[in-house]
Design a protein around this motif. Sequence first.
Motif, PDB file in Angstrom:
ATOM      1  N   THR A 112       0.833  -1.205   0.000  1.00 44.60           N
ATOM      2  CA  THR A 112       0.000   0.000   0.000  1.00 44.60           C
ATOM      3  C   THR A 112       0.868   1.256   0.000  1.00 44.60           C
ATOM      4  O   THR A 112       0.644   2.181  -0.795  1.00 44.60           O
ATOM      5  CB  THR A 112      -0.931   0.018   1.226  1.00 44.60           C
ATOM      6  N   LEU A 113       1.854   1.281   0.894  1.00 45.22           N
ATOM      7  CA  LEU A 113       2.698   2.471   1.009  1.00 45.22           C
ATOM      8  C   LEU A 113       3.554   2.695  -0.227  1.00 45.22           C
ATOM      9  O   LEU A 113       3.733   3.827  -0.674  1.00 45.22           O
ATOM     10  CB  LEU A 113       3.592   2.352   2.252  1.00 45.22           C
ATOM     11  N   GLU A 114       4.083   1.605  -0.799  1.00 43.81           N
ATOM     12  CA  GLU A 114       4.968   1.744  -1.954  1.00 43.81           C
ATOM     13  C   GLU A 114       4.213   1.972  -3.263  1.00 43.81           C
ATOM     14  O   GLU A 114       4.665   2.730  -4.118  1.00 43.81           O
ATOM     15  CB  GLU A 114       5.837   0.493  -2.095  1.00 43.81           C
ATOM     16  N   GLY A 117      -0.213   4.619  -4.721  1.00 43.46           N
ATOM     17  CA  GLY A 117      -0.396   5.783  -5.581  1.00 43.46           C
ATOM     18  C   GLY A 117       0.063   5.562  -7.011  1.00 43.46           C
ATOM     19  O   GLY A 117      -0.125   6.437  -7.865  1.00 43.46           O
ATOM     20  N   ARG A 118       0.660   4.400  -7.299  1.00 39.15           N
ATOM     21  CA  ARG A 118       1.215   4.156  -8.632  1.00 39.15           C
ATOM     22  C   ARG A 118       0.555   3.016  -9.391  1.00 39.15           C
ATOM     23  O   ARG A 118       0.691   2.931 -10.610  1.00 39.15           O
ATOM     24  CB  ARG A 118       2.720   3.864  -8.513  1.00 39.15           C
ATOM     25  N   SER A 119      -0.128   2.143  -8.679  1.00 37.76           N
ATOM     26  CA  SER A 119      -0.761   0.999  -9.332  1.00 37.76           C
ATOM     27  C   SER A 119      -2.170   0.829  -8.800  1.00 37.76           C
ATOM     28  O   SER A 119      -2.364   0.446  -7.641  1.00 37.76           O
ATOM     29  CB  SER A 119       0.049  -0.279  -9.073  1.00 37.76           C
ATOM     30  N   GLU A 120      -3.153   1.098  -9.635  1.00 36.96           N
ATOM     31  CA  GLU A 120      -4.546   0.921  -9.229  1.00 36.96           C
ATOM     32  C   GLU A 120      -4.832  -0.546  -8.929  1.00 36.96           C
ATOM     33  O   GLU A 120      -5.593  -0.868  -8.004  1.00 36.96           O
ATOM     34  CB  GLU A 120      -5.482   1.442 -10.321  1.00 36.96           C
ATOM     35  N   ARG A 121      -4.224  -1.430  -9.679  1.00 37.85           N
ATOM     36  CA  ARG A 121      -4.435  -2.860  -9.446  1.00 37.85           C
ATOM     37  C   ARG A 121      -3.988  -3.269  -8.048  1.00 37.85           C
ATOM     38  O   ARG A 121      -4.711  -3.977  -7.329  1.00 37.85           O
ATOM     39  CB  ARG A 121      -3.673  -3.662 -10.503  1.00 37.85           C
ATOM     40  N   LEU A 122      -2.819  -2.832  -7.646  1.00 33.22           N
ATOM     41  CA  LEU A 122      -2.306  -3.197  -6.329  1.00 33.22           C
ATOM     42  C   LEU A 122      -3.023  -2.439  -5.221  1.00 33.22           C
ATOM     43  O   LEU A 122      -3.278  -3.000  -4.147  1.00 33.22           O
ATOM     44  CB  LEU A 122      -0.800  -2.973  -6.269  1.00 33.22           C
ATOM     45  N   ARG A 123      -3.365  -1.172  -5.451  1.00 29.07           N
ATOM     46  CA  ARG A 123      -4.139  -0.431  -4.454  1.00 29.07           C
ATOM     47  C   ARG A 123      -5.463  -1.129  -4.179  1.00 29.07           C
ATOM     48  O   ARG A 123      -5.874  -1.316  -3.027  1.00 29.07           O
ATOM     49  CB  ARG A 123      -4.407   0.999  -4.930  1.00 29.07           C
ATOM     50  N   ALA A 124      -6.149  -1.540  -5.255  1.00 31.26           N
ATOM     51  CA  ALA A 124      -7.438  -2.211  -5.093  1.00 31.26           C
ATOM     52  C   ALA A 124      -7.285  -3.550  -4.380  1.00 31.26           C
ATOM     53  O   ALA A 124      -8.116  -3.919  -3.542  1.00 31.26           O
ATOM     54  CB  ALA A 124      -8.089  -2.409  -6.463  1.00 31.26           C
ATOM     55  N   ALA A 125      -6.200  -4.279  -4.679  1.00 34.33           N
ATOM     56  CA  ALA A 125      -5.960  -5.556  -3.999  1.00 34.33           C
ATOM     57  C   ALA A 125      -5.753  -5.330  -2.504  1.00 34.33           C
ATOM     58  O   ALA A 125      -6.265  -6.094  -1.673  1.00 34.33           O
ATOM     59  CB  ALA A 125      -4.746  -6.257  -4.605  1.00 34.33           C
ATOM     60  N   CYS A 126      -5.015  -4.285  -2.155  1.00 32.65           N
ATOM     61  CA  CYS A 126      -4.784  -3.977  -0.745  1.00 32.65           C
ATOM     62  C   CYS A 126      -6.078  -3.537  -0.065  1.00 32.65           C
ATOM     63  O   CYS A 126      -6.357  -3.940   1.073  1.00 32.65           O
ATOM     64  CB  CYS A 126      -3.707  -2.909  -0.601  1.00 32.65           C
ATOM     65  N   ALA A 127      -6.874  -2.734  -0.752  1.00 33.94           N
ATOM     66  CA  ALA A 127      -8.158  -2.295  -0.188  1.00 33.94           C
ATOM     67  C   ALA A 127      -9.066  -3.496   0.073  1.00 33.94           C
ATOM     68  O   ALA A 127      -9.716  -3.576   1.124  1.00 33.94           O
ATOM     69  CB  ALA A 127      -8.838  -1.305  -1.129  1.00 33.94           C
ATOM     70  N   ARG A 128      -9.120  -4.436  -0.866  1.00 28.16           N
ATOM     71  CA  ARG A 128      -9.931  -5.646  -0.671  1.00 28.16           C
ATOM     72  C   ARG A 128      -9.423  -6.450   0.523  1.00 28.16           C
ATOM     73  O   ARG A 128     -10.207  -7.008   1.293  1.00 28.16           O
ATOM     74  CB  ARG A 128      -9.902  -6.524  -1.930  1.00 28.16           C
TER      75      ARG A 128
END
Length: 197
Positions: A112-114, A117-128
Motif C-alpha cells: 500500500t505504502l509503496e 499511488g502508482r498501481s490501481e491494481r495493487l491499491r485495489a488488492a490492498c483495499a480488498r
Amino acid sequence: MTGPKGARTSARLAESMLELIQRDGYSGTGLNTVVAHAGAPKGSLYFHFPEGKEALGERAVELAATRFADLLADAARQSATPGAAVRHLTTVLAGLVEESDYQLGCPVSVVTLEMGGRSERLRAACARTFESWIAPVTELLVTHGRPRPAARALATAAVSMVEGAMIVSRAQRSTEPLHHAAIALAALLDHDAGPTP
C-alpha cells in the motif's frame, strides 16, 4: 490449463513473492530473485503470471489476506470477547515479528505504502484485503452486542491500529507497540459492548 505441478509452481512463486515483499519491500523485490527463491524454472513466472510483477504482487497480497483472516478466525474461536481476541492476535503477530528479528512486517501495508499511488491494481488488492479483515471483526463485535455502524467503525480502527503498531514495532525493534495497542484495543472493544445474544 495447468495441472497439479503447475499449481504447485504458481503457489511457490506467490509464496516467495510474499516472503520477499515482507523482507525487501515490493520495489526491492526483483522477478529474478523471486524465481530463484521459489526454485522455479526461469520461464515459469511469465507462464503463470503473464501480466508480470503486478499480477504476482496481487496474488501475494491475496495470500497475505487469507493467512491473516485465518489468524483472526482462530483468535476469535479461542477468545471469549473481542478484546481477548485482539490480545491473542497481537501476541501471535508479536511472536512472528520478533522471531524474524524485526525483518518481517505486514506485506499489505508495504505494498500500500509503496504502490498505492502508482498501481490501481495493487491499491485495489490492498483495499480488498483490509476489507476482508475489517468485515469479520465487525461481525464479531455485532455478535457481542455492538450496533453495526459502531461495530464497523471500531473494526476499522482496530485493524488500522494493529497495522500501525506492527510498523512501529519494526522501527523500534520492540514488540511493546503491539502489546500497548492490544491493551488499548481490548479496553475499547469490550467497553459497554452489551450482553452476548
